[in-house]
Design an enzyme around this catalytic site. Structure first.
Site, mmCIF file in Angstrom:
data_model
loop_
_atom_site.group_PDB
_atom_site.id
_atom_site.type_symbol
_atom_site.label_atom_id
_atom_site.label_comp_id
_atom_site.label_asym_id
_atom_site.label_seq_id
_atom_site.Cartn_x
_atom_site.Cartn_y
_atom_site.Cartn_z
ATOM 1 C CB SER A 15 -0.894 -0.002 1.241
ATOM 2 O OG SER A 15 -0.090 0.311 2.366
ATOM 3 C CE LYS A 16 -1.858 6.546 -2.866
ATOM 4 N NZ LYS A 16 -3.293 6.230 -2.811
ATOM 5 N NE ARG A 17 0.461 0.576 6.044
ATOM 6 C CZ ARG A 17 1.135 -0.536 6.212
ATOM 7 N NH1 ARG A 17 2.280 -0.526 6.860
ATOM 8 N NH2 ARG A 17 0.671 -1.687 5.751
ATOM 9 C CG HIS A 18 4.498 -1.218 1.894
ATOM 10 N ND1 HIS A 18 3.158 -1.527 1.904
ATOM 11 C CD2 HIS A 18 5.056 -1.904 2.914
ATOM 12 C CE1 HIS A 18 2.928 -2.386 2.884
ATOM 13 N NE2 HIS A 18 4.058 -2.623 3.515
ATOM 14 N N GLY A 19 5.561 3.158 0.221
ATOM 15 C CA GLY A 19 6.224 4.002 -0.776
ATOM 16 C C GLY A 19 5.416 4.002 -2.053
#
Ligand code: GLU
Length: 481
Positions: free
Chosen positions: A253-257
């Site tokens: 997800s966006k959390r991972h970049g």
């Protein structure tokens, strides 16, 4: 034997994600390996969230990645249109067929009614599914309601007590009980079909033999199988490929970049590196080799080597891979790839003042430090920015002998033709000044860049040019002398 035909069917509700790109790539590799065909069609039945701009972006991202297809919106083909919203009359005829066969029926339930039905099921601990209330409506009643202006949806009548089995080419045998699904909507009251229905009609009419898609669609498969059977369509093969997880093993997800392909493109990952990287995300060839050309990947790709377990997106590996592909570029190639990054940066003016030869030397000087193309704006800083002295550089410039070194280079520095000449000149200086190499390099580098590390000195000198080198040395002499 029938020629293989696969498809990638993105919904244009956002940019192309890493997962979507990987699905597209697996389809492409499969088709290319089999000598089959590849369709890209657009599933835009979610009218609220679909955008033309995303459609264009997705197709552009696929092309950039190097994926090609034989049938599609621009390519044309015998089975178009390739956008679902332009196929509504086609769907309509199959809706009628199902209605006539008694495999589908009109449903007039309002959202409120459905919600209260659901609440009641929750309270009594029953499975939540549509009760089938409208199934019993007589033709007359249906007609009356439609004439009164009510807009019904159409539901598929789910067969009772059936087991649907998919022999998934990746996941193996997966069974579903029909009783777990209530009668589901196939055509919404606005005349737009739902995904599960449209996808079946399209896959059949487009002659798709293998459906290779993300695992998240596995739960949709039984409903699709019910429709295949009700319409007496031959079932295609299915291959559901695993999720992609971030390095913490949570769903990517966006959390991972960065999650969309465009972001990787903007950062300056090379398409051939991503192509190679994505191919290895949940698939592996025989052997240990990880850098594989497009031809090698096509040659080796088979579905039986697609992993069942989730793939982990390893950023370090992508970085490493990108560096391997950057190494394969010639200096002029790299210079062109890097130019837009510099042109869009604070160094635009400086770059335009640099002649082509010196620009190429700059590229040569920093190329081994680049992980992706966007890194160039940092790497170029040392050539272009005003010198500011870091602590280590200050020390080096205040050390004994530093001023002698600076004077030597300031007064004697010629204009060089090649980095080798600059290298020889520095070597000769070490000898002439009777100093240790380090005691020459350090003050010189510190004067030129304000840092004690950075690109090789001969390149630095060549890119800056004689005048700029002397100016910087002069500045350091005044400040630290
Ligand atoms: N439109 C679906 C998606 O973007 C694809 C479904 C499929 O491949 O069957 O997820």
């Amino acid at each position: 034997m029938r020629k293989s035909k696969v498809r990638f069917a993105p919904s244009p509700t956002g940019p192309l994600h890493i997962g979507g790109a990987r699905s597209a790539l697996f389809n492409y590799l499969f088709a290319a390996h089999e000598g089959g065909e590849f369709v890209v069609r657009i599933e835009d039945t979610d009218l609220e969230r679909s955008r033309r701009q995303y459609e264009e972006e997705i197709l552009e991202s696929l092309r950039w990645l190097g994926i090609t297809w034989t049938e599609g919106i621009l390519e044309g083909g015998d089975n178009g249109p390739y956008r679902q919203t332009e196929r509504l009359d086609i769907y309509q005829s199959y809706i009628h067929k199902l209605l006539e066969q008694g495999d589908a029926y009109y449903c007039f339930c309002t959202l409120e009614e459905l919600e209260s039905e659901r609440q009641a099921q929750v309270q009594s601990g029953q499975m939540q599914r549509y009760s089938g209330r409208c199934y019993g409506l007589s033709d007359q009643e249906v007609k009356k309601r439609i004439e009164a202006g009510l807009k019904p949806s159409v539901r598929f009548r789910v067969p009772v007590h059936q087991i649907y089995v998919v022999n998934d080419l990746v996941r193996g045998t997966v069974s579903f009980e029909s009783d777990n699904s209530g009668d589901f909507i196939i055509l919404k009251s606005d005349g737009i079909p739902v995904y599960n229905f449209a996808v079946v009609i399209d896959d059949v009419l487009m002659g798709i033999t293998h459906i290779i898609r993300a695992e998240e669609h596995l739960p949709n498969t039984p409903r699709q199988l019910m429709l295949y059977d009700a319409l007496k369509f031959a079932r295609p093969e299915f291959a559901h490929i695993s999720l992609i997880l971030g390095s913490d093993r949570q769903k990517m997800s966006k959390r991972h970049g960065a999650t969309s392909l465009i972001q990787y493109r903007q950062m300056g990952y090379l398409p051939e590196a991503l192509f190679n990287f994505l191919a290895l995300l949940g698939w592996s060839p025989e052997g240990e080799q990880e850098i594989l050309s497009r031809e090698e990947l096509v040659q080796a790709f088979t579905l039986d080597r697609v992993a069942k377990s989730p793939a982990v997106f390893d950023m370090d590996k992508l970085n490493w891979m990108n560096q391997q592909y950057l190494k394969l570029k010639s200096v002029p190639q790299l210079a062109e790839l890097l130019r837009p990054y510099l042109m869009g940066s604070e160094w635009t003016l400086k770059l335009s003042q640099l002649d082509e030869r010196r620009y190429h030397l700059l590229v040569e000087a920093v190329r081994d430090h680049l992980v992706c193309l966007a890194d160039i704006t940092n790497e170029a800083e040392v050539f272009f920015r005003q010198v500011e002295w870091e602590e280590g550089a200050r020390e080096a410039l205040s050390a004994e002998g530093a001023q002698t070194v600076l004077a030597y280079f300031h007064d004697g520095l010629p204009e060089f033709e090649k980095p080798e000449e600059a290298k020889a000149y520095i070597k000769a200086a070490v000898k002439r000044l009777h100093l240790k190499a380090k005691d020459v390099y350090m003050p010189l580098r510190s004067a030129l860049t304000g840092r004690t590390y950075g690109p090789e000195l001969p390149y630095l000198i060549m890119v800056l040019g004689r005048e700029e080198c002397r100016r910087r040395i002069d500045q350091a002499r005044k400040l630290f002398g």
